[in-house]
Design an enzyme around this catalytic site. Sequence first.
Site, PDB file in Angstrom:
ATOM      1  N   LYS A 430     -53.531 -37.221 -55.144  1.00  0.00           N
ATOM      2  CA  LYS A 430     -53.176 -36.191 -54.364  1.00  0.00           C
ATOM      3  C   LYS A 430     -54.202 -34.959 -54.025  1.00  0.00           C
ATOM      4  O   LYS A 430     -54.924 -34.912 -55.182  1.00  0.00           O
ATOM      5  CB  LYS A 430     -51.832 -35.691 -54.608  1.00  0.00           C
ATOM      6  CG  LYS A 430     -51.706 -35.229 -55.895  1.00  0.00           C
ATOM      7  CD  LYS A 430     -50.321 -34.729 -56.212  1.00  0.00           C
ATOM      8  CE  LYS A 430     -50.390 -33.879 -57.753  1.00  0.00           C
ATOM      9  NZ  LYS A 430     -49.172 -33.959 -58.278  1.00  0.00           N
ATOM     10  N   ARG A 528     -37.193 -29.676 -58.613  1.00  0.00           N
ATOM     11  CA  ARG A 528     -38.146 -29.583 -57.504  1.00  0.00           C
ATOM     12  C   ARG A 528     -37.339 -30.499 -56.316  1.00  0.00           C
ATOM     13  O   ARG A 528     -36.936 -30.006 -55.488  1.00  0.00           O
ATOM     14  CB  ARG A 528     -39.350 -29.850 -57.841  1.00  0.00           C
ATOM     15  CG  ARG A 528     -40.388 -29.681 -56.780  1.00  0.00           C
ATOM     16  CD  ARG A 528     -41.751 -29.590 -57.248  1.00  0.00           C
ATOM     17  NE  ARG A 528     -42.280 -31.209 -57.825  1.00  0.00           N
ATOM     18  CZ  ARG A 528     -43.441 -31.484 -58.061  1.00  0.00           C
ATOM     19  NH1 ARG A 528     -44.435 -30.641 -58.255  1.00  0.00           N
ATOM     20  NH2 ARG A 528     -43.835 -32.810 -58.627  1.00  0.00           N
ATOM     21  N   TYR A 657     -70.933  -5.023 -52.121  1.00  0.00           N
ATOM     22  CA  TYR A 657     -69.831  -4.312 -51.353  1.00  0.00           C
ATOM     23  C   TYR A 657     -68.947  -3.184 -52.273  1.00  0.00           C
ATOM     24  O   TYR A 657     -68.946  -3.433 -53.330  1.00  0.00           O
ATOM     25  CB  TYR A 657     -68.909  -5.239 -51.076  1.00  0.00           C
ATOM     26  CG  TYR A 657     -69.438  -6.197 -49.813  1.00  0.00           C
ATOM     27  CD1 TYR A 657     -69.970  -5.649 -48.726  1.00  0.00           C
ATOM     28  CD2 TYR A 657     -69.264  -7.522 -50.050  1.00  0.00           C
ATOM     29  CE1 TYR A 657     -70.389  -6.398 -47.669  1.00  0.00           C
ATOM     30  CE2 TYR A 657     -69.846  -8.399 -48.804  1.00  0.00           C
ATOM     31  CZ  TYR A 657     -70.213  -7.742 -47.958  1.00  0.00           C
ATOM     32  OH  TYR A 657     -70.858  -8.463 -46.807  1.00  0.00           O
ATOM     33  N   MET A 706     -68.848 -13.579 -49.914  1.00  0.00           N
ATOM     34  CA  MET A 706     -68.282 -14.786 -49.419  1.00  0.00           C
ATOM     35  C   MET A 706     -69.145 -15.881 -49.547  1.00  0.00           C
ATOM     36  O   MET A 706     -68.384 -16.926 -50.259  1.00  0.00           O
ATOM     37  CB  MET A 706     -68.153 -14.535 -47.980  1.00  0.00           C
ATOM     38  CG  MET A 706     -67.195 -15.649 -47.461  1.00  0.00           C
ATOM     39  SD  MET A 706     -67.009 -15.865 -45.442  1.00  0.00           S
ATOM     40  CE  MET A 706     -66.223 -14.579 -45.240  1.00  0.00           C
TER      41      MET A 706
END
Length: 763
Positions: A430, A528, A657, A706
């Site tokens: 998955k 769950r 930054y 980023m």
Amino acid sequence: MIEAGVKNFVVEKLPPENLLKNCFIVVNDTLKALQSLAAYHRKQVQAKVIGITGSNGKTIVKEWLYRVLKDDYAVFRSPKSYNSQIGVALSVLQIQKHHTVAIIEAGISTINEMEYLEAMIKPEIGIFTNLGTAHNDGFDSLDQKFKEKYKLFQEAKLVIYNADAETLASKIASESHAPALTWSLNGHGNVNIDLVENEANERHIKFDFNSKNYDLCISNRDEIYVENLCQVAVTAAYLGVNPKALSTRIDDLFQLSARLEKLEGKRGCQILNDAYSADLISFRLALNSFDNFCTKDKRTIILGDFEEDTREKDALYCEIGALILKHGFSRLIFIGKDYPWVGKVLDKRIETMNFSTVQDLLDSSILQGIKQEGILIKGAHDYQLSKVADSLAQKTHQSVLEIDLHSIGHNLRVFASFIPAQTKSMVMVKSGSYGSGLVELAKFLQYSLVDYLGVAFIDEGIELRQNGITLPILVLNVGVDQFDSMAQNYLEPEIFSIYQLEALGEFLKLKKSRNYPIHLKFDTGMHRLGFVQNDILTIQGSLFKYKEEIKVIGIMSHLAASSEPEHVDYTNEQGRIFKEICDSMEAFLGYKTLKHLLNSGGISLFPDLHFDLVRIGIGLYGIDGNPKINCLLEPAHQLKTFISQIRDYPTGTTIGYSRRGVLSRDSRIATIGIGYGDGLLRHAGNGSFSVMVKGKKAPIIGSICMDMCMIDVSDIPNVQLDDEVIIFNKEYPIDNLAKALDTIPYEVLTGISPRIRRVYIDD
Ligand SMILES: *Cc1c(COP(=O)(O)O)cnc(C)c1O
């Protein structure tokens, strides 16, 4: 090894008394003991064993044969070039019950070696690739070398070889132990092969076998290529591979790059790296490939010592020299002691130079002076010529996530060693195989013979089916509106509510389906998804209604804290409840189901809860909190990037930054090409995490951007542009980053952005 949990040892001498609480088996010779064990294992093997020997091409023939047979047989092949006294033993010991064909390569370097290999391999079918002059050192004569190699086939039922190779063919004919299957391009084999060229200039080989016509397109003209391919094609035809399948599989072979590695070089150079073997045959192959590849007028060849018979050095290097001139090289850089021979031939005709070691060459400034040239690198493995290729090649600035399939295979075997032989294994793929590539991993797992795959959603299952995955697939969460595509793709749903169960029953009734496989999911403490014990009567009522349509193939539950020692009692209680549920469900159904409870974390800790199947997830990648198994697993990931800029700044400078990184000393700061957009989240910035440069820690300074971030490399000598930067790998585990991010490795892995290139490493 004792600390790592090894319990049993085979030794030649007993260790000191205080270690004797482990089991020691004392033998005269550990190698012979290993070989006897392999020979014994061989006797139990059901597979048809193919033994390959010869002077050249053993590994290529083995690999190609594996690729053309693997869709028709469960094929085992010896890993890499495991063909020595130890390599063959380790190969044979890995043949398993389910294999139907095993291809084992045998290599010897002197007399009295083959008998040991023969005893372990006992090939039913033999392939004698050729009898060249390579590695002649250990033999007195060609005849002696042949006789020694041929010992491999003393009990074979069939030996396959090239009837056109006259010396080899006449020697085999005079031995005549085993029936032969010969092939020939000149009309004197059992199988006669036509080599034809069509209008489109494509080369084909054509032959008849068992009244089937084989027509195979071959994209390479080299003689050796054709010879290897004929061996493979004839063997495959003998083993019943049909013409159409063989033709497509051979097309696929040529998509795979050979060992020759084409690289974009610095300063406008083109590089062909063949730093694997050094003999005449492979040298000629490399020269031909180089001619096809290189578009530059000026050419340099970097060569290492050749591995051929010392008594023939004059003749050998005379031929090598002639080939170098013929292929238009204007510079030879020779590494090793044989330089005088080749130097004698080439002196004054082209520029030549000699270094005793690779390091000497790297330390000189010669390589930096090469511009706009084609460069062929050719030499034996141990010369480390690949380092030369590395230093000449243009570095890419892309970050990559490398996934080591070899380690994943190893980890699968480690888990297999903790579970009983009859217990099956499912791998949960998955979320794109935990970020490692859904389809790529699934293909590898299918080839590795796991029993089941598991995905979270139906789309993942469909993608697997569209990419040729035929293993059973469990889907954890199927919507009631998705049954159609589920059934079309033969996906097995996890059913966790009466609503779902009834809807599926109605759907199957409408479709007139019978025995559709489902897994019932029970909640035993995770809270769950899943039925609870109180639902059992209702479930049984529903199942009774759809007893034709639905087959409960599995019953499952999931543990809440399988890897946490403080919750052992809770886990055992979940196990107890699960057993109760399974007993009452199986009593009602009247047939056995696959009962499965454990995820990776529980496999080594709860041997009583293995049931019929275990579901492996994170452990596949070598990540497991339990030290008992963790020390055996190999981390499979390496996330790396590169340095794009290096600068020195005085105390007080601010970096990045919001000016968050304030330098408290004069510092050297490097910018690297990975940021939060790639999954290196901002939480790891401002000193909370360090990356690795040249094996040393370099803390991230300031906030992560980023696509980039800055690191402090002041304390690391000699850092250069393009240097590799490790975020995590085998030596610097992912746990470090997970801790810095205040999370778990699962989240780190699934958070690595798709824009990071995935590269799969295999042998
Ligand atoms: C993801 C998952 C697993 C695998 O868990 P790991 O901890 O990664 O081994 C097993 N079973 C179920 C139901 C899962 O969802």
